[in-house]
Design a protein around this motif. Structure first.
Motif, PDB file in Angstrom:
ATOM      1  N   ASP A  54     -37.196 -19.637  -0.449  1.00 17.66           N
ATOM      2  CA  ASP A  54     -35.885 -19.803   0.172  1.00 17.66           C
ATOM      3  C   ASP A  54     -35.655 -21.214   0.706  1.00 17.66           C
ATOM      4  OD1 ASP A  54     -35.829 -17.186  -0.384  1.00 17.66           O
ATOM      5  OD2 ASP A  54     -35.473 -16.468   1.660  1.00 17.66           O
ATOM      6  N   ALA A  55     -36.584 -22.139   0.434  1.00 18.55           N
ATOM      7  CA  ALA A  55     -36.516 -23.496   0.986  1.00 18.55           C
ATOM      8  C   ALA A  55     -36.360 -23.454   2.503  1.00 18.55           C
ATOM      9  CB  ALA A  55     -35.394 -24.309   0.339  1.00 18.55           C
ATOM     10  N   ARG A  56     -37.127 -22.599   3.146  1.00 15.98           N
ATOM     11  CA  ARG A  56     -37.105 -22.498   4.603  1.00 15.98           C
ATOM     12  C   ARG A  56     -38.545 -22.692   5.115  1.00 15.98           C
ATOM     13  NH1 ARG A  56     -32.699 -23.361   4.554  1.00 15.98           N
ATOM     14  NH2 ARG A  56     -30.834 -22.185   5.094  1.00 15.98           N
ATOM     15  N   HIS A  57     -39.105 -23.867   4.805  1.00 13.87           N
ATOM     16  CA  HIS A  57     -40.515 -24.119   5.108  1.00 13.87           C
ATOM     17  C   HIS A  57     -40.815 -24.054   6.602  1.00 13.87           C
ATOM     18  CE1 HIS A  57     -41.531 -25.109   1.017  1.00 13.87           C
ATOM     19  NE2 HIS A  57     -40.386 -25.791   0.948  1.00 13.87           N
ATOM     20  N   LEU A  58     -39.928 -24.681   7.380  1.00 15.25           N
ATOM     21  CA  LEU A  58     -40.171 -24.752   8.817  1.00 15.25           C
ATOM     22  C   LEU A  58     -40.190 -23.366   9.446  1.00 15.25           C
ATOM     23  CD1 LEU A  58     -40.618 -26.789  11.020  1.00 15.25           C
ATOM     24  CD2 LEU A  58     -38.153 -26.783  11.448  1.00 15.25           C
ATOM     25  N   GLU A  59     -39.185 -22.564   9.094  1.00 12.75           N
ATOM     26  CA  GLU A  59     -39.125 -21.209   9.641  1.00 12.75           C
ATOM     27  C   GLU A  59     -40.379 -20.412   9.271  1.00 12.75           C
ATOM     28  OE1 GLU A  59     -36.593 -22.776   8.388  1.00 12.75           O
ATOM     29  OE2 GLU A  59     -34.791 -22.393   9.573  1.00 12.75           O
ATOM     30  N   ALA A  60     -40.771 -20.557   8.002  1.00 10.73           N
ATOM     31  CA  ALA A  60     -41.927 -19.809   7.520  1.00 10.73           C
ATOM     32  C   ALA A  60     -43.184 -20.197   8.298  1.00 10.73           C
ATOM     33  CB  ALA A  60     -42.120 -20.070   6.033  1.00 10.73           C
ATOM     34  N   LEU A  61     -43.347 -21.495   8.488  1.00 11.49           N
ATOM     35  CA  LEU A  61     -44.534 -21.954   9.219  1.00 11.49           C
ATOM     36  C   LEU A  61     -44.501 -21.474  10.669  1.00 11.49           C
ATOM     37  CD1 LEU A  61     -44.996 -25.584   7.855  1.00 11.49           C
ATOM     38  CD2 LEU A  61     -46.328 -23.534   7.316  1.00 11.49           C
ATOM     39  N   LEU A  62     -43.312 -21.464  11.261  1.00 10.65           N
ATOM     40  CA  LEU A  62     -43.198 -21.007  12.649  1.00 10.65           C
ATOM     41  C   LEU A  62     -43.557 -19.531  12.774  1.00 10.65           C
ATOM     42  CD1 LEU A  62     -40.045 -22.845  13.983  1.00 10.65           C
ATOM     43  CD2 LEU A  62     -42.392 -23.046  14.812  1.00 10.65           C
ATOM     44  N   ILE A  63     -43.147 -18.749  11.791  1.00 11.43           N
ATOM     45  CA  ILE A  63     -43.504 -17.321  11.814  1.00 11.43           C
ATOM     46  C   ILE A  63     -45.032 -17.194  11.767  1.00 11.43           C
ATOM     47  CG2 ILE A  63     -43.408 -15.139  10.550  1.00 11.43           C
ATOM     48  CD1 ILE A  63     -40.649 -16.055   9.492  1.00 11.43           C
ATOM     49  N   ALA A  64     -45.639 -17.937  10.833  1.00 10.53           N
ATOM     50  CA  ALA A  64     -47.100 -17.899  10.707  1.00 10.53           C
ATOM     51  C   ALA A  64     -47.751 -18.325  12.023  1.00 10.53           C
ATOM     52  CB  ALA A  64     -47.548 -18.811   9.569  1.00 10.53           C
ATOM     53  N   ALA A  65     -47.268 -19.426  12.606  1.00  8.04           N
ATOM     54  CA  ALA A  65     -47.841 -19.939  13.854  1.00  8.04           C
ATOM     55  C   ALA A  65     -47.786 -18.878  14.949  1.00  8.04           C
ATOM     56  CB  ALA A  65     -47.093 -21.202  14.292  1.00  8.04           C
TER      57      ALA A  65
END
Lengths: 258, 280
Positions: free
Chosen positions: B242-253
């Motif tokens: 979805d080209a939402r890298h930042l959101e994805a990383l924040l969820i993981a974090a």
């Protein structure tokens, strides 16, 4: 040069030598201890008396000479390669009490006493517990049986340590400055237990600075200086008519330290 | 003037009350400060433009729709991460114990094997070791699944570091404890098993917990070889799609952080259990 052990003797040490690197801690030590005899080893700090005692159960490896306790005889070797089974047999003949108690910190008083009978002698837990309770009663600590060592005073810890050593039913009790780490008011309770053992006819070798105890309860005193057994004799001989100049000097210094 | 018994008793109670009050105030202060720090962290991702004394401060705007859509699937990676790191820490503990005993051994091959292992593994990067196990072993016909390779790499790596923790723990048990055990006629094995290990365990449990916490995050490195569907792997997949890298990383974090907080709480419970007879 080893002579057969006399039927009346319990411990026979012949020509024992011990080195720490180049330093010789014990020099040509030979002595015997009779059954039910109480021997006190006295001398300055660093005179080798603790090392000599610790050689008797191979907590320190002696480098030459032989040790016989009861019917177990171990010959020391310079390379230290003595059969572990022999050392084990020797250790089963001795019970040791340390200056710093060394109770197992993660075990209660009772658990400390029954640990070795269960693990080493494979005694049943119920039997060991009976023995343990009996020994704690003997040293007057039945009410502390479930306490960890950190909750006991030094005197109480040392009494548990004595009970722990007795639980293995040793032929000889070795005491390495048993009261040196204690506050003055706690010394008497430990000496009291030791006196009881003297009365029961236990064979004991005691490294100590408690000269009153040595004078009153020892059958024989050994004075050590710089690794040598300088002089041995009855308390009256050693304390009142010392023959060697080094013994006289040591006793003189003791009398004048206060 | 010496206070009488009733007065000392009253004074003692007063002192105790004051002490409790001070302890409460400290706790409250800590909670409030945490809340403030947490507030700023949330604020940083609020997307708001804040005007502070004429300075405009930008914050990061997040796509909440993506987070609600992808969150649950990334969350499924938590189980994989827990399995991966738990299996690895068990392996690491076994290797660490053997490594520590080897380091303390006077038998040359045991000592050498142990020091060789510790030196080699501590001397190379974890990421490299993961790649190596994954790519090198098939060359000699050993085909491991990515999960197995990951567990092996993490376990081998952490085992080497933890061997030093185990060794230090074993060595820090007072020598008098060993002497007492020997004097009572115990063999070396009995002495280790009954006297030294139980006391060493109390000393090494806090650092092991610490290693486990670190490993939960390092387990993410295994995702680089692919096919281990742990938290970070899933997050990257969703972020890319979805080209939402930042959101994805924040969820993981967030998931990693929650895992760590939960385990830290468990850790202090475990430490309490092992402190018997020592701390008073």
């Amino acid at each position: 040069m080893t002579q057969p052990i006399q039927p009346s003797s319990m411990v026979q040490v012949v020509d024992l030598e011990k080195f720490f690197g180049a330093l010789q801690a014990v020099k040509q030590a030979s002595f015997t201890v009779d059954i039910a005899e109480v021997v006190c080893i006295i001398g300055r700090s660093g005179s080798g008396k603790s090392t000599l005692l610790r050689c008797l159960n191979f907590l320190e490896q002696p480098h030459y000479g032989s040790i016989q306790i009861d019917d177990v005889r171990v010959i020391a070797r310079p390379d230290g390669r003595v059969d572990p089974a022999q050392i084990h047999a020797l250790r089963l003949k001795t019970g040791m009490v340390f200056q710093s108690f060394n109770l197992f910190a993660h075990r209660t008083a009772l658990e400390n006493v029954i640990e070795a009978p269960i693990i080493v002698k494979k005694m049943a837990t119920t039997e060991a517990t009976d023995l343990g309770l009996q020994l704690l009663e003997k040293v007057g600590l039945t009410d502390k049986k479930d306490q960890y060592p950190s909750r006991l005073s030094g005197g109480q810890q040392q009494r548990v340590a004595i009970a722990r050593a007795l639980a293995m039913q040793p032929k000889v009790m070795l005491f390495d400055e048993p009261t040196s780490a204690l506050d003055p008011e706690l010394i008497a309770e430990v000496l009291g237990v030791m006196r009881q053992l003297v009365d029961e006819g236990m064979t004991m070798i005691i490294v100590t600075h408690e000269m009153d105890f040595a004078r009153n309860f020892a059958d024989r005193i050994i004075f050590m200086d710089q690794g040598h057994l300088v002089e041995a004799g009855s308390p009256t001989q050693i304390f009142d008519q010392p023959q060697d100049a080094r013994t006289r000097q040591f006793l003189y210094a003791l009398d004048h330290q206060n | 003037m010496k206070p009488n018994d009733a007065e000392t008793c009253e004074l003692g109670q007063q002192v105790e009350l004051i002490r409790q009050q001070q302890e409460r105030e400290f706790q409250i202060g800590v909670y409030v400060s945490w809340a403030v720090l947490f507030f700023f962290l949330i604020l940083a991702f609020s997307g708001l433009k804040i005007n502070l004394f004429g300075f405009e401060i930008k914050t990061i705007a997040l796509d909440l729709g993506f987070i609600t859509r992808s969150g649950p699937n990334i969350a499924e990676g938590i189980v994989v991460t827990i399995i991966l790191s738990t299996a690895s820490i068990v392996l690491a503990c076994l290797l660490a114990l053997m490594g520590a005993l080897g380091r303390l051994s006077r038998f040359p091959p045991a000592y050498a094997t142990s020091t060789f292992y510790i030196s080699l593994v501590r001397g190379t990067p974890l990421l490299l070791q993961i790649f190596f196990l994954f790519f090198a072993l098939p060359q000699i016909g050993i085909r491991l699944g990515p999960m197995t390779a990951g567990i092996l790499a993490l376990g081998l790596n952490y085992g080497a570091y933890m061997a030093e923790i185990f060794r230090a723990g074993i060595q820090s048990v007072d020598i008098g404890q060993q002497e007492a055990a020997y004097a009572l006629g115990m063999t070396r094995n009995q002495m280790m098993h009954r006297v030294v290990f139980p006391q060493a365990l109390r000393l090494i449990i806090p650092p092991i917990g610490n290693q486990f916490i670190a490993m939960q995050k390092d387990s993410a490195l295994v995702s680089t070889v692919g096919f281990v569907h742990e938290i970070l792997w899933r997050a990257e997949k969703h972020g890319r799609r979805d080209a939402r890298h930042l959101e994805a990383l924040l969820i993981a974090a967030t998931f990693y952080w929650i895992l760590t907080i939960i385990f830290s709480a468990c850790q202090s419970k475990i430490e309490d259990r092992f402190s018997k007879g020592v701390r008073e």
